[in-house]
Scaffold this motif. Structure first.
Motif, PDB file in Angstrom:
ATOM      1  N   UNK A  86       0.836  -1.206   0.000  1.00  0.00           N
ATOM      2  CA  UNK A  86       0.000   0.000   0.000  1.00  0.00           C
ATOM      3  C   UNK A  86       0.870   1.254   0.000  1.00  0.00           C
ATOM      4  N   UNK A  87       2.024   1.193   0.607  1.00  0.00           N
ATOM      5  CA  UNK A  87       2.912   2.355   0.579  1.00  0.00           C
ATOM      6  C   UNK A  87       3.482   2.569  -0.815  1.00  0.00           C
ATOM      7  N   UNK A  88       3.758   1.480  -1.527  1.00  0.00           N
ATOM      8  CA  UNK A  88       4.179   1.590  -2.923  1.00  0.00           C
ATOM      9  C   UNK A  88       3.038   2.145  -3.795  1.00  0.00           C
ATOM     10  N   UNK A  89       1.817   1.672  -3.523  1.00  0.00           N
ATOM     11  CA  UNK A  89       0.663   2.141  -4.294  1.00  0.00           C
ATOM     12  C   UNK A  89       0.441   3.632  -4.085  1.00  0.00           C
ATOM     13  N   UNK A  90       0.635   4.107  -2.865  1.00  0.00           N
ATOM     14  CA  UNK A  90       0.495   5.541  -2.564  1.00  0.00           C
ATOM     15  C   UNK A  90       1.440   6.348  -3.454  1.00  0.00           C
ATOM     16  N   UNK A  91       2.674   5.903  -3.569  1.00  0.00           N
ATOM     17  CA  UNK A  91       3.641   6.610  -4.410  1.00  0.00           C
ATOM     18  C   UNK A  91       3.259   6.504  -5.886  1.00  0.00           C
ATOM     19  N   UNK A  92       2.843   5.327  -6.314  1.00  0.00           N
ATOM     20  CA  UNK A  92       2.510   5.116  -7.725  1.00  0.00           C
ATOM     21  C   UNK A  92       1.289   5.922  -8.153  1.00  0.00           C
ATOM     22  N   UNK A  93       0.368   6.162  -7.225  1.00  0.00           N
ATOM     23  CA  UNK A  93      -0.869   6.870  -7.551  1.00  0.00           C
ATOM     24  C   UNK A  93      -0.739   8.386  -7.430  1.00  0.00           C
ATOM     25  N   UNK A  94       0.451   8.868  -7.055  1.00  0.00           N
ATOM     26  CA  UNK A  94       0.653  10.324  -7.016  1.00  0.00           C
ATOM     27  C   UNK A  94       0.915  10.893  -5.647  1.00  0.00           C
ATOM     28  N   UNK A  95       1.125  10.041  -4.666  1.00  0.00           N
ATOM     29  CA  UNK A  95       1.462  10.523  -3.335  1.00  0.00           C
ATOM     30  C   UNK A  95       0.331  11.303  -2.691  1.00  0.00           C
ATOM     31  N   UNK A 100      -3.790  12.546   1.189  1.00  0.00           N
ATOM     32  CA  UNK A 100      -3.000  13.535   1.906  1.00  0.00           C
ATOM     33  C   UNK A 100      -2.536  12.966   3.246  1.00  0.00           C
ATOM     34  N   UNK A 101      -1.511  12.143   3.164  1.00  0.00           N
ATOM     35  CA  UNK A 101      -0.945  11.495   4.346  1.00  0.00           C
ATOM     36  C   UNK A 101       0.462  11.045   3.994  1.00  0.00           C
ATOM     37  N   UNK A 102       1.234  10.752   5.012  1.00  0.00           N
ATOM     38  CA  UNK A 102       2.545  10.171   4.777  1.00  0.00           C
ATOM     39  C   UNK A 102       2.392   8.667   4.550  1.00  0.00           C
ATOM     40  N   UNK A 103       3.164   8.081   3.642  1.00  0.00           N
ATOM     41  CA  UNK A 103       3.024   6.636   3.409  1.00  0.00           C
ATOM     42  C   UNK A 103       3.305   5.815   4.655  1.00  0.00           C
ATOM     43  N   UNK A 104       4.185   6.310   5.518  1.00  0.00           N
ATOM     44  CA  UNK A 104       4.480   5.579   6.750  1.00  0.00           C
ATOM     45  C   UNK A 104       3.321   5.534   7.723  1.00  0.00           C
ATOM     46  N   UNK A 105       2.278   6.337   7.457  1.00  0.00           N
ATOM     47  CA  UNK A 105       1.094   6.326   8.322  1.00  0.00           C
ATOM     48  C   UNK A 105       0.047   5.313   7.853  1.00  0.00           C
ATOM     49  N   UNK A 106       0.338   4.598   6.776  1.00  0.00           N
ATOM     50  CA  UNK A 106      -0.568   3.556   6.296  1.00  0.00           C
ATOM     51  C   UNK A 106      -0.083   2.201   6.799  1.00  0.00           C
ATOM     52  N   UNK A 107      -0.958   1.490   7.480  1.00  0.00           N
ATOM     53  CA  UNK A 107      -0.629   0.174   8.038  1.00  0.00           C
ATOM     54  C   UNK A 107      -1.750  -0.785   7.665  1.00  0.00           C
ATOM     55  N   UNK A 108      -1.427  -1.796   6.877  1.00  0.00           N
ATOM     56  CA  UNK A 108      -2.447  -2.722   6.362  1.00  0.00           C
ATOM     57  C   UNK A 108      -2.879  -3.714   7.428  1.00  0.00           C
ATOM     58  N   UNK A 109      -4.176  -4.004   7.476  1.00  0.00           N
ATOM     59  CA  UNK A 109      -4.689  -5.055   8.363  1.00  0.00           C
ATOM     60  C   UNK A 109      -5.467  -6.123   7.599  1.00  0.00           C
TER      61      UNK A 109
END
Length: 220
Positions: A86-95, A100-109
């Motif tokens: 999901x952190x890679x997807x955030x970058x690929x989709x335009x950050x 509007x969040x930092x990728x490190x704030x995404x944690x998959x469950x």
């Protein structure tokens, strides 16, 4: 080591909709999990792990473990792979244009067969206030934020309470929702049964249990 957790109201509601017949207490070492991820985990997720554990929902979604486990046949899913995805997807989709969040704030469950990644947005210091973020493979927009915890989100999803489906596929059909613990799934697979239903699978063949020899990896 595991620890006693409270009875979360949203998990209790979920058990009425999806009885944890094939659930199992994971006995999670929460101190180790929190050290690994640098966060405290929400009460509903901790209670979910105590009542259900990791495993599949209707065969179409998986609730991930907080730490890796040794599987009976293959290693069950934990947070690490889908969090990286999901952190890679955030970058690929335009950050920040996508979310509007930092990728490190995404944690998959969790993850669906869509495949969509189900996450927490961990910016609030109180984990019980973390909203669910869906990173959808076929949704528009790709990232959507829902003001519910994971258990309430699952309950609303299974009860078909969303006006617009928040995930890329519909895996509720009016029949009772079912949860199958990952260990039960793997034992069924080894016995030549459908891992989700436990019914005989005419296309499956019983597999040797790793303890009795044979390839410990998942058959393909």
């Amino acid at each position: 080591m595991g620890e006693t957790v409270g009875h979360n109201a949203h998990v209790a509601a979920l058990t009425r909709l999806m009885p944890p017949v094939h659930g199992a207490d994971e006995q999670v070492d929460w101190a180790a999990a929190e050290a690994r991820w640098g966060v405290r985990f929400p009460a509903d997720y901790r209670d979910f792990m105590a009542r259900y554990g990791g495993g599949s929902v209707n065969g179409e979604a998986v609730v991930l473990l907080p730490l890796p486990q040794q599987g009976v046949r293959w290693q069950p899913g934990d947070l690490a792979e889908e969090t990286a995805n999901v952190r890679l997807a955030w970058r690929a989709e335009g950050g920040r244009d996508a979310l509007d969040a930092d990728p490190g704030d995404l944690l998959a469950w969790g993850v669906t067969a869509g495949p969509d990644i189900l996450c927490w947005l961990t910016t609030d210091p109180d984990p019980d206030r973390w909203p669910v973020v869906v990173c959808g493979r076929h949704t528009s927009p790709t990232f959507t934020v829902h003001p519910y915890g994971m258990a309430e989100f699952l309950h609303r999803l299974l009860a078909d309470e969303f006006d617009d489906p928040p995930v890329s596929l519909v895996f509720w059909d009016g029949t009772p929702a079912r949860f199958v613990h990952w260990r039960e799934e793997q034992l069924r697979f080894l016995a030549g049964l459908d891992p989700e239903t436990g019914e005989p699978d005419p296309y499956a063949h019983p597999q040797p249990h790793p303890a009795a020899g044979g390839d410990p990896g998942r058959a393909t």
